[in-house]
Motif scaffolding. Sequence first.
Motif, PDB file in Angstrom:
ATOM      1  N   ARG A  24     -29.360 -25.308 -96.882  1.00 28.55           N
ATOM      2  CA  ARG A  24     -30.201 -24.172 -97.268  1.00 28.55           C
ATOM      3  C   ARG A  24     -31.540 -24.735 -97.710  1.00 28.55           C
ATOM      4  O   ARG A  24     -31.685 -25.242 -98.808  1.00 28.55           O
ATOM      5  CB  ARG A  24     -29.550 -23.389 -98.410  1.00 28.55           C
ATOM      6  N   LYS A  25     -32.506 -24.672 -96.834  1.00 28.12           N
ATOM      7  CA  LYS A  25     -33.819 -25.211 -97.168  1.00 28.12           C
ATOM      8  C   LYS A  25     -34.893 -24.201 -96.803  1.00 28.12           C
ATOM      9  O   LYS A  25     -34.737 -23.388 -95.899  1.00 28.12           O
ATOM     10  CB  LYS A  25     -34.071 -26.534 -96.448  1.00 28.12           C
ATOM     11  N   SER A  26     -35.977 -24.251 -97.520  1.00 30.23           N
ATOM     12  CA  SER A  26     -37.084 -23.336 -97.288  1.00 30.23           C
ATOM     13  C   SER A  26     -38.341 -24.153 -97.048  1.00 30.23           C
ATOM     14  O   SER A  26     -38.694 -25.009 -97.851  1.00 30.23           O
ATOM     15  CB  SER A  26     -37.276 -22.422 -98.504  1.00 30.23           C
ATOM     16  N   MET A  27     -39.001 -23.919 -95.925  1.00 27.55           N
ATOM     17  CA  MET A  27     -40.172 -24.705 -95.564  1.00 27.55           C
ATOM     18  C   MET A  27     -41.435 -24.115 -96.184  1.00 27.55           C
ATOM     19  O   MET A  27     -41.686 -22.916 -96.103  1.00 27.55           O
ATOM     20  CB  MET A  27     -40.319 -24.752 -94.044  1.00 27.55           C
ATOM     21  N   GLY A  28     -42.227 -24.967 -96.809  1.00 33.72           N
ATOM     22  CA  GLY A  28     -43.471 -24.510 -97.409  1.00 33.72           C
ATOM     23  C   GLY A  28     -44.499 -25.620 -97.415  1.00 33.72           C
ATOM     24  O   GLY A  28     -44.160 -26.791 -97.267  1.00 33.72           O
ATOM     25  N   ASP A  29     -45.764 -25.261 -97.582  1.00 33.90           N
ATOM     26  CA  ASP A  29     -46.859 -26.229 -97.571  1.00 33.90           C
ATOM     27  C   ASP A  29     -47.739 -25.949 -98.781  1.00 33.90           C
ATOM     28  O   ASP A  29     -48.205 -24.820 -98.971  1.00 33.90           O
ATOM     29  CB  ASP A  29     -47.658 -26.082 -96.272  1.00 33.90           C
ATOM     30  N   ILE A  30     -47.973 -26.964 -99.595  1.00 37.13           N
ATOM     31  CA  ILE A  30     -48.767 -26.786-100.807  1.00 37.13           C
ATOM     32  C   ILE A  30     -50.176 -26.294-100.492  1.00 37.13           C
ATOM     33  O   ILE A  30     -50.823 -25.652-101.319  1.00 37.13           O
ATOM     34  CB  ILE A  30     -48.816 -28.106-101.617  1.00 37.13           C
ATOM     35  N   TYR A  31     -50.656 -26.568 -99.278  1.00 36.84           N
ATOM     36  CA  TYR A  31     -52.007 -26.151 -98.897  1.00 36.84           C
ATOM     37  C   TYR A  31     -52.023 -24.865 -98.069  1.00 36.84           C
ATOM     38  O   TYR A  31     -53.053 -24.495 -97.513  1.00 36.84           O
ATOM     39  CB  TYR A  31     -52.708 -27.285 -98.151  1.00 36.84           C
ATOM     40  N   ASP A  32     -50.865 -24.225 -97.964  1.00 37.76           N
ATOM     41  CA  ASP A  32     -50.767 -22.930 -97.284  1.00 37.76           C
ATOM     42  C   ASP A  32     -50.171 -21.952 -98.289  1.00 37.76           C
ATOM     43  O   ASP A  32     -48.961 -21.907 -98.491  1.00 37.76           O
ATOM     44  CB  ASP A  32     -49.879 -23.052 -96.042  1.00 37.76           C
ATOM     45  N   HIS A  33     -51.038 -21.177 -98.936  1.00 40.29           N
ATOM     46  CA  HIS A  33     -50.613 -20.336-100.054  1.00 40.29           C
ATOM     47  C   HIS A  33     -49.477 -19.393 -99.679  1.00 40.29           C
ATOM     48  O   HIS A  33     -48.483 -19.283-100.409  1.00 40.29           O
ATOM     49  CB  HIS A  33     -51.804 -19.527-100.579  1.00 40.29           C
ATOM     50  N   ASN A  34     -49.592 -18.717 -98.550  1.00 31.42           N
ATOM     51  CA  ASN A  34     -48.580 -17.730 -98.174  1.00 31.42           C
ATOM     52  C   ASN A  34     -47.210 -18.368 -97.953  1.00 31.42           C
ATOM     53  O   ASN A  34     -46.183 -17.843 -98.399  1.00 31.42           O
ATOM     54  CB  ASN A  34     -49.020 -16.976 -96.911  1.00 31.42           C
ATOM     55  N   SER A  35     -47.183 -19.508 -97.258  1.00 30.89           N
ATOM     56  CA  SER A  35     -45.897 -20.169 -97.006  1.00 30.89           C
ATOM     57  C   SER A  35     -45.299 -20.687 -98.309  1.00 30.89           C
ATOM     58  O   SER A  35     -44.080 -20.685 -98.498  1.00 30.89           O
ATOM     59  CB  SER A  35     -46.061 -21.319 -96.007  1.00 30.89           C
ATOM     60  N   LEU A  36     -46.161 -21.122 -99.226  1.00 34.81           N
ATOM     61  CA  LEU A  36     -45.681 -21.629-100.511  1.00 34.81           C
ATOM     62  C   LEU A  36     -45.085 -20.501-101.348  1.00 34.81           C
ATOM     63  O   LEU A  36     -44.025 -20.656-101.963  1.00 34.81           O
ATOM     64  CB  LEU A  36     -46.835 -22.299-101.260  1.00 34.81           C
ATOM     65  N   VAL A  37     -45.749 -19.351-101.355  1.00 32.46           N
ATOM     66  CA  VAL A  37     -45.233 -18.193-102.094  1.00 32.46           C
ATOM     67  C   VAL A  37     -43.883 -17.765-101.539  1.00 32.46           C
ATOM     68  O   VAL A  37     -42.933 -17.496-102.291  1.00 32.46           O
ATOM     69  CB  VAL A  37     -46.228 -17.014-102.034  1.00 32.46           C
ATOM     70  N   GLU A  38     -43.768 -17.706-100.207  1.00 34.07           N
ATOM     71  CA  GLU A  38     -42.511 -17.296 -99.582  1.00 34.07           C
ATOM     72  C   GLU A  38     -41.384 -18.268 -99.910  1.00 34.07           C
ATOM     73  O   GLU A  38     -40.240 -17.863-100.137  1.00 34.07           O
ATOM     74  CB  GLU A  38     -42.691 -17.176 -98.064  1.00 34.07           C
ATOM     75  N   ALA A  39     -41.693 -19.565 -99.935  1.00 30.41           N
ATOM     76  CA  ALA A  39     -40.676 -20.565-100.268  1.00 30.41           C
ATOM     77  C   ALA A  39     -40.245 -20.424-101.726  1.00 30.41           C
ATOM     78  O   ALA A  39     -39.058 -20.487-102.055  1.00 30.41           O
ATOM     79  CB  ALA A  39     -41.218 -21.969-100.009  1.00 30.41           C
ATOM     80  N   ILE A  40     -41.211 -20.206-102.606  1.00 36.55           N
ATOM     81  CA  ILE A  40     -40.929 -20.118-104.038  1.00 36.55           C
ATOM     82  C   ILE A  40     -40.122 -18.864-104.372  1.00 36.55           C
ATOM     83  O   ILE A  40     -39.292 -18.871-105.291  1.00 36.55           O
ATOM     84  CB  ILE A  40     -42.252 -20.166-104.834  1.00 36.55           C
ATOM     85  N   LYS A  41     -40.311 -17.797-103.614  1.00 34.58           N
ATOM     86  CA  LYS A  41     -39.561 -16.563-103.858  1.00 34.58           C
ATOM     87  C   LYS A  41     -38.058 -16.749-103.653  1.00 34.58           C
ATOM     88  O   LYS A  41     -37.262 -15.951-104.142  1.00 34.58           O
ATOM     89  CB  LYS A  41     -40.067 -15.453-102.930  1.00 34.58           C
ATOM     90  N   LYS A  42     -37.668 -17.803-102.950  1.00 30.45           N
ATOM     91  CA  LYS A  42     -36.257 -18.028-102.627  1.00 30.45           C
ATOM     92  C   LYS A  42     -35.556 -18.953-103.619  1.00 30.45           C
ATOM     93  O   LYS A  42     -34.380 -19.260-103.454  1.00 30.45           O
ATOM     94  CB  LYS A  42     -36.142 -18.612-101.218  1.00 30.45           C
ATOM     95  N   VAL A  43     -36.286 -19.429-104.632  1.00 32.50           N
ATOM     96  CA  VAL A  43     -35.693 -20.375-105.577  1.00 32.50           C
ATOM     97  C   VAL A  43     -35.839 -19.871-107.005  1.00 32.50           C
ATOM     98  O   VAL A  43     -36.551 -18.898-107.272  1.00 32.50           O
ATOM     99  CB  VAL A  43     -36.338 -21.774-105.448  1.00 32.50           C
TER     100      VAL A  43
END
Length: 232
Positions: free
Chosen positions: A32-51
Amino acid sequence: MLSFNDFVSLWEKKIGKTLEKTLISQKINLSRKSMGDIYDHNSLVEAIKKVDVVISSVGMEQIADQTKIIAAIKEAGNIKRFLPSEFGTDVDHIHPVEPAGTFFRNKSNIRRAIEAEGISYTFVVSYGFAGYMLPSVGDSNAKVPPKEKVKILGDGNCKVEDPRILNKILKLRPPTNILSFNEIFSLWEKKIGMTLEKIYIPEDQLLKNIQATELSPEVKYTTIDEYLDRLV
């Protein structure tokens, strides 16, 4: 005991792939992993919402960029705890000179930003990692452990320990690993069966040189004594 979701947030870029391989080698479950990029705000928010908890392990060059993680945590609104990247001494209780001063101020600024946003946090202070400090036995300019002579900052008697216990700061201080440089070199001399020539560098001389060049009980931890055995 709190129960947390076991997602892992990885960067999508090259460093993320490297980190993923490292985690797999450590037998960490990435099913169970969520991909995110510290320099891509939207992807980071989506990843953080899952943890539930965010643990940052960014390197020294990206310490200041943790403001992006803070912004994403604030927007996500679901994080129960944030552990920023620390890996070192307690930055609120030291008085470093340049060039280290800027680096430590960046760490301190991240702490203040977390507090200002009202994010629940834990600051983990690990002091010097044995694997980072001991291969050169404390001499940052050395490439291998010393066999003839060593340079010791100050009188070598100061131990890396802050006796103060601060709220919400976890300090990793295994008792047998709180040693002065003199004690570390004494251990090393016993292991190699040699007496090293010790060159002590007074604080005023060190500062002058810098300015001139602009420069838990159940856990089984590795002691400094045991780590030095690997270097003999």
